[in-house]
Design a protein around this motif. Sequence first.
Motif: not given
Length: 341
Positions: A88, A112, A118
Amino acid sequence: MMVGFDRVVNRFYSFIWKKQTYNKVLWSELDSNLLGEIYCRLTSPTDQTRFRAVCKSWLAVHPVSNTTSLAFLPWFIGFSLSIASAHNRLDFILYEPSSRLDATSVHTVSLTKLSIPCPPAWNEINAEVVNNWLFVCTRRTYRSSFYRRNFVLFSPFTKQVIKLPQSDHPLPFKFRRTFSTDPNSPDCVFLLLDAACPNSSTIRIMTYRNIDKEWTATQFERVDEFIPCSCVPIYIQGKFYIVSPFGQVASYDILNGRFRFENIAIDNHLAQNYSSLNYLVFELNGDLMLIYYLGSLKKNNHNIQAKPCIKRFDWSIKVWIPVISLGDQSLFVGKNFWSVQ
């Protein structure tokens, strides 16, 4: 031997301080000729970039004629999309010409922290260099028949991250993305183009400006003669230009929103080699240019890329003219090259 930025600047500044004991010299007030001498001693593109980032007067310095040719070579950026989907985050590695295989710097952008989910697969993340920014697009399936796309721009030199509004569109759409000028400018126009669908009778364009809250979508009728294309639009003097694999040219005017087919005539050489054609459109000194490869050659059982051909679009007769030489200019082809100058 490479000379460090801090070492060169401190040497000159120490000299000035001794000469002017009572009047302290500000960094922004250093003589332009002196700054030029400092700049020409910086052989590392990293130091040259830092030099120009000090202040406006340092940015305006013109390097003297003996500046190393390394300063004019592009940087290369590498990234792993498979790691991005697993962790991510987006990891980028910059390579400057003088560093050879050694990474100059490593950068990480957390999706994030940007509130960007993602994608589950690496092939739903796309990143490429556009106008010296890394333009990233991620997508996820949304409501079964839609893609939700998120867009992020990242500058490794300033560490600035620009997040653009997300967009939701049906699955068949395949957008190419670019922008006109400095993305921090209120005049900058971000553009998404879908002109690749062979079964569609329309060309879809989406635009966004920094003063907008969301993307604005517009559809234009595609004439039957214009071949669908997936090239990145090229911005020249207020217009985005689109070039088909047959050499046909269309334009989108950002001032009045008008879409126009500038030339639908087919370049016979491009059309005859369409099945093995790889091409890239670019701008050079205000001219619309394209470079293309006609498949690959085979030598000693190894595939070798065929010699590239370059053409310039002549607006007076609306024909692509072969370019024999670029003079003293060099062209670096690829979506991962980064120009520092």
